[in-house]
Design a protein around this motif. Structure first.
Motif, short mmCIF file in Angstrom:
data_model
loop_
_atom_site.label_atom_id
_atom_site.label_comp_id
_atom_site.label_asym_id
_atom_site.label_seq_id
_atom_site.Cartn_x
_atom_site.Cartn_y
_atom_site.Cartn_z
N UNK B 211 0.84 -1.15 0.00
CA UNK B 211 0.00 0.00 0.00
C UNK B 211 0.89 1.22 0.00
N UNK B 212 1.48 1.48 -1.15
CA UNK B 212 2.34 2.65 -1.30
C UNK B 212 2.42 3.00 -2.78
N UNK B 213 3.01 4.17 -3.06
CA UNK B 213 3.09 4.67 -4.43
C UNK B 213 4.54 4.73 -4.87
N UNK B 214 4.82 4.08 -5.99
CA UNK B 214 6.16 4.20 -6.58
C UNK B 214 6.10 5.35 -7.57
N UNK B 215 7.07 6.26 -7.48
CA UNK B 215 7.05 7.46 -8.30
C UNK B 215 8.32 7.50 -9.13
N UNK B 216 8.19 7.56 -10.45
CA UNK B 216 9.36 7.56 -11.31
C UNK B 216 9.30 8.78 -12.22
N UNK B 217 10.32 9.63 -12.14
CA UNK B 217 10.38 10.82 -12.99
C UNK B 217 11.03 10.44 -14.30
N UNK B 218 10.29 10.58 -15.39
CA UNK B 218 10.81 10.14 -16.68
C UNK B 218 11.40 11.33 -17.43
N UNK B 219 12.54 11.08 -18.07
CA UNK B 219 13.23 12.10 -18.86
C UNK B 219 13.77 11.40 -20.09
N UNK B 220 13.85 12.10 -21.19
CA UNK B 220 14.48 11.46 -22.37
C UNK B 220 15.92 11.06 -22.05
N UNK B 221 16.60 11.86 -21.22
CA UNK B 221 17.97 11.55 -20.82
C UNK B 221 17.91 10.55 -19.66
N UNK B 222 18.31 9.29 -19.93
CA UNK B 222 18.13 8.24 -18.94
C UNK B 222 18.88 8.52 -17.65
N UNK B 223 19.99 9.28 -17.71
CA UNK B 223 20.75 9.53 -16.49
C UNK B 223 20.02 10.51 -15.57
N UNK B 224 18.97 11.14 -16.09
CA UNK B 224 18.21 12.06 -15.24
C UNK B 224 16.87 11.46 -14.81
N UNK B 225 16.71 10.16 -15.06
CA UNK B 225 15.51 9.47 -14.60
C UNK B 225 15.79 8.93 -13.20
N UNK B 226 14.83 9.06 -12.31
CA UNK B 226 15.06 8.53 -10.96
C UNK B 226 13.74 8.07 -10.36
N UNK B 227 13.87 7.28 -9.31
CA UNK B 227 12.69 6.73 -8.64
C UNK B 227 12.64 7.22 -7.20
N UNK B 228 11.45 7.49 -6.72
CA UNK B 228 11.24 7.82 -5.32
C UNK B 228 9.89 7.22 -4.93
N UNK B 229 9.36 7.61 -3.80
CA UNK B 229 8.10 6.99 -3.39
C UNK B 229 7.27 7.94 -2.54
N UNK B 230 5.97 7.88 -2.72
CA UNK B 230 4.98 8.49 -1.82
C UNK B 230 5.05 10.01 -1.71
N UNK B 231 5.94 10.65 -2.46
CA UNK B 231 5.97 12.11 -2.43
C UNK B 231 6.32 12.61 -3.82
N UNK B 232 5.44 13.44 -4.37
CA UNK B 232 5.63 13.94 -5.73
C UNK B 232 5.91 15.44 -5.63
N UNK B 233 6.99 15.90 -6.24
CA UNK B 233 7.25 17.34 -6.30
C UNK B 233 6.95 17.81 -7.72
N UNK B 234 6.31 18.97 -7.84
CA UNK B 234 6.02 19.52 -9.16
C UNK B 234 6.31 21.01 -9.15
N UNK B 235 6.72 21.56 -10.30
CA UNK B 235 6.90 23.00 -10.39
C UNK B 235 5.54 23.69 -10.55
N UNK B 236 5.40 24.85 -9.91
CA UNK B 236 4.13 25.59 -9.95
C UNK B 236 3.89 26.12 -11.36
N UNK B 237 2.65 26.03 -11.82
CA UNK B 237 2.26 26.63 -13.09
C UNK B 237 2.65 25.84 -14.32
N UNK B 238 3.26 24.68 -14.14
CA UNK B 238 3.68 23.88 -15.29
C UNK B 238 2.74 22.70 -15.48
N UNK B 239 2.42 22.37 -16.75
CA UNK B 239 1.57 21.20 -16.96
C UNK B 239 2.31 19.90 -16.64
N UNK B 240 1.69 19.04 -15.88
CA UNK B 240 2.29 17.78 -15.44
C UNK B 240 1.47 16.64 -16.03
#
Lengths: 187, 417
Positions: B211-240
Motif C-alpha cells: 500500500x504505497x506509491x512508486x514514483x518515477x520521474x521520466x526524462x528522455x535523458x536516462x541519467x536524469x531518470x530517478x525513482x522515489x516513493x509516496x511524495x511527488x514534487x512539481x513546479x508551480x504553473x507547469x503542466x504535469x
C-alpha cells in the motif's frame, strides 16, 4: 413453524461456520529464532525403519493456510526464484513441479534447502529472508506439484505458466528418485 | 411504561463508582451496598433522552454525572446541563465547513482541473438544493391546504383540469431542461478536463502497490531518470502528466485539490494531467478500495517554484552520500547484511531491491509508510521494529534485529537526505 425453527437455526449455524475458513493473524508473532527441524536427506537408515526426524509443526500450519500460500507465491516472484527455477519448469535450477526431490520433499526439507542453500548454485537465504517468509515460500513450492489443499492453494496465475494454477495441479507426492517421464522411457 | 431491569454491577477495574446504574425517577437504588446484583427500576423513556440525538451522544449521556440526569433537575435544566441542541448544530456546521479548505479538499482547488470540478460541484449543489427546497415547500403547502371534504369523484371541472395540465406540462419541461442543462455542463467540464492544451513539462510514472506509491520521474535523458516513493514534487504553473499503472490490484490516484480521480489498473496505462497554480503541500489518497491498508495509502504532492523544484530534482538524481559518522556506517553495514536489502534500494550502495519503496533519499520525504507517520528517527525505528503495529497486514515483515542494530539502521536512514 416450531418444526422449521430448529432446521432454520441449524442452517444458520452451518452458514455462519463457513464465515471463517482460516485464521490469519494481522500481527505476526514477535520474531523468534528459526525453528529447529531435524530432517533427513536420505530415505535410508541403518537397521530397520526410516530415519529419525523431528519437526516443529510449523509446516502444517503454513501449508493449509491460503494466505501463507499466496504470500509464498508473491515472494517466489519477488525474490527471483523464477530466475533459476522458472515458474516451476526449471532452468539453471531443477524443476519444482515434478515429483523428484533431490533433498527431500517435505516442507521442512524445502525450508532447510532455502535456509542452508545447496551445492552447485542454490544460495543460502539465512538471515536474508525472515523465517516466516521462508516457510511461506516452501509451502508455495510444494503447492506447485499439487501438494497443498485445493481450497487453500493459489487459484490464479498472472503470467504464462507451464502448468495450471496450483489449486488445479494434479497431486504428485514425492517419489524417491522420481518417476521417469514418458519421454524418457524405453520404447 | 415501567419495565424492570436487572443490572449487574461489575466489580472490576471500573468498579461501582465508574458504572453505577441509573436510578429510576424518584427512587434510590436499593441494595447497591449489599451485593453485586442491583435491582432497580428504570423508566424506558430515560434512555430515550431526545428523539433525534445520535447514538454516540446518547451513550455520552449515559456516562454523564448522575447530577445531569437527576430527576429533581427538571426537564429544562437537564437540557442545559447535557448537550444543548444549538451547540450540536454548531459542531456539525463547523465540521462541515472545515471540509471546504485544507490540504485534502476538492472544494479548495489549487489548479484549473480542480477548479472545473469544484465549479461543477457548486452549480449542481445550488440547482439541486433549490429544487429540493421548492419540492419540500410545495409538499408542505399541500399538506396544510384543506380542500372540501365531500368531493364527488365523478364531478368534472374542465377549467381546473386545463389549469392542472398546464402546470404539470411546465414542470415536466422544466425537469427535462434541468437534466439537459446539467448534463451539458458536466460534458463541457469533462471535455475541458481531458483536453491536452500544452506539452507537459514533467512526466511522472506512478505505480500503485499494496500500500504505497512508486514514483518515477521520466526524462528522455536516462541519467536524469530517478525513482522515489509516496511524495511527488512539481513546479508551480507547469503542466504535469502522470502515467498511472498498478502492480497488483486496482488503485485510484486522487489529489482532491488538484484533480479528479483516475484508476491505476494492472497491465494498462492511464494518464491524468494537472497544473498546480499555487505553491503548497497537497495530500492525495488511494480512492479505490485495495485491501487492508487502503486507508493508509496516502501521498503528498509538493508544488514549489521552478528553481526549488530543480534543486530538489538534482538532489534526488544523485546517489546517496556515504554515511559520515560511525553510527551511520554501522547502520549501513547492518542494512546491507540484514533482510532490508532483499526489498529496498539505496543508490550508491549494493542494495538494489525493487519490491519496497526506494530509500535513496528517504529522509528528505515528509512522511513514512505512505503518509502514515511523520518522518523522524523515532518513527523510522518504530516502523522497522513493528510495521504491523503501524499498518496491520503490510508486506514489510518483522525482522530479527539487535537493539543497537536497530538504532544504527535508523541513524543510517535518517542520514539519507
Amino acid at each position: 413453524m416450531t418444526r422449521i425453527a430448529p432446521l432454520l437455526l441449524l442452517a444458520l449455524g452451518i452458514a455462519l461456520a463457513a464465515c471463517e475458513r482460516e485464521d490469519r493473524s494481522f500481527r505476526p508473532k514477535p520474531v523468534a529464532s528459526e525453528t529447529e527441524e531435524k530432517i533427513a536427506l536420505a530415505p535410508l537408515s541403518p537397521g530397520s525403519g526410516t530415519p529419525t526426524v523431528y519437526t516443529s509443526g510449523k509446516g502444517e500450519e503454513f501449508e493449509k493456510n491460503a494466505y501463507h500460500l499466496s504470500q509464498g507465491k508473491q515472494l517466489y516472484k519477488w525474490f527471483n526464484c523464477v530466475g533459476c527455477h522458472s515458474n516451476g519448469g526449471g532452468g539453471s535450477g531443477p524443476p519444482l513441479m515434478d515429483d523428484i526431490w533431490i533433498y527431500g520433499g517435505s516442507i521442512e526439507n524445502v525450508v532447510h534447502t532455502i535456509r542452508e542453500g545447496r551445492p552447485n548454485g542454490m544460495p543460502s537465504f539465512r538471515g536474508k529472508i525472515p523465517d516466516d517468509q521462508i516457510w511461506e515460500i516452501a509451502a508455495y513450492v510444494r503447492s506447485m506439484s499439487g501438494n497443498a489443499p485445493k481450497d487453500a492453494a493459489p487459484s490464479r496465475d498472472d503470467h504464462m505458466h507451464p502448468h495450471p494454477s496450483e489449486n488445479r495441479t494434479p497431486t504428485s507426492p514425492p517419489v524417491s528418485g522420481g518417476t521417469m517421464p514418458p519421454s524418457g522411457q524405453a520404447p | 411504561m415501567r419495565a424492570r431491569y436487572d443490572i449487574r454491577v461489575s466489580g472490576g477495574a471500573f468498579g461501582r463508582e465508574g458504572l453505577s446504574p441509573l436510578p429510576a425517577y424518584g427512587e434510590r437504588p436499593s441494595g447497591a451496598e449489599g451485593g453485586d446484583r442491583v435491582r432497580g427500576r428504570l423508566r424506558t423513556s430515560l434512555l430515550q433522552i431526545r428523539p433525534l440525538t445520535p447514538a454516540p451522544l446518547r451513550f455520552a449521556r449515559l456516562a454523564l454525572p448522575r447530577k445531569a440526569l437527576s430527576p429533581h433537575a427538571g426537564r429544562g435544566i437537564r437540557r442545559r446541563h447535557a448537550f444543548p441542541g444549538h451547540l450540536l448544530a454548531l459542531v456539525v456546521l463547523v465540521l462541515a465547513l472545515s471540509g471546504c479548505n485544507g490540504t485534502q479538499s476538492a472544494l479548495d482547488p489549487a489548479g484549473p482541473q480542480a477548479q472545473d470540478l469544484a465549479r461543477l460541484f457548486w452549480i449542481f449543489s445550488a440547482v439541486l438544493g433549490a429544487i429540493w427546497l421548492a419540492v419540500m415547500a410545495a409538499l408542505g403547502l399541500s399538506l396544510r391546504a384543506h380542500g372540501p371534504s365531500n368531493i364527488d369523484p365523478l364531478d368534472t371541472d374542465p377549467a381546473a383540469e386545463r389549469r392542472h395540465s398546464v402546470v404539470v406540462t411546465i414542470l415536466a419541461v422544466a425537469t427535462g431542461a434541468t437534466v439537459l442543462v446539467l448534463t451539458a455542463l458536466s460534458y463541457a467540464a469533462q471535455k475541458n478536463l481531458f483536453a491536452v492544451e500544452e506539452e507537459e513539462a514533467v512526466t511522472i510514472r506512478v505505480t500503485g502497490h499494496q500500500w504505497w506509491w512508486e514514483v518515477r520521474y521520466e526524462e528522455p535523458d536516462a541519467s536524469r531518470t530517478f525513482t522515489t516513493a509516496n511524495e511527488i514534487h512539481v513546479p508551480v504553473g507547469q503542466p504535469i502528466k502522470v502515467k498511472l499503472n498498478s502492480s497488483d490490484v486496482i488503485h485510484s490516484f486522487w489529489v482532491p485539490n488538484l484533480m479528479g480521480k483516475q484508476d491505476l489498473i494492472t497491465g494498462r496505462e492511464n494518464d491524468i494531467r494537472f497544473v498546480a497554480e499555487r505553491p503548497g503541500v497537497y495530500r492525495g489518497q488511494c480512492a479505490e478500495f485495495c485491501g487492508f491498508q487502503h486507508a493508509h495509502m496516502g501521498l503528498l504532492v509538493v508544488a514549489e517554484p521552478q528553481e526549488e523544484f530543480d534543486r530538489w530534482r538534482d538532489g534526488q538524481i544523485k546517489a546517496a552520500d556515504p554515511p559520515r559518522d560511525p553510527e551511520g556506517r554501522k547502520g549501513q553495514e547492518a542494512f546491507l547484511t540484514k533482510p532490508c536489502v532483499m526489498c529496498h534500494a539505496v543508490r550508491g550502495t549494493p542494495a538494489g531491491g525493487r519490491i519496497g519503496p526506494e530509500l535513496t533519499h528517504v529522509a528528505s520525504r515528509r512522511t513514512l509508510a505512505a503518509g502514515t507517520l511523520p518522518m523522524s528517527r523515532g518513527n523510522l525505528a518504530a516502523w522497522i521494529v513493528d510495521p504491523h503495529g503501524v499498518k496491520p497486514g503490510v508486506n514489510m515483515p518483522l525482522i530479527k534485529l539487535e537493539p543497537d542494530e536497530l538504532n544504527s539502521i535508523a541513524a543510517f536512514l535518517e542520514g539519507l537526505k
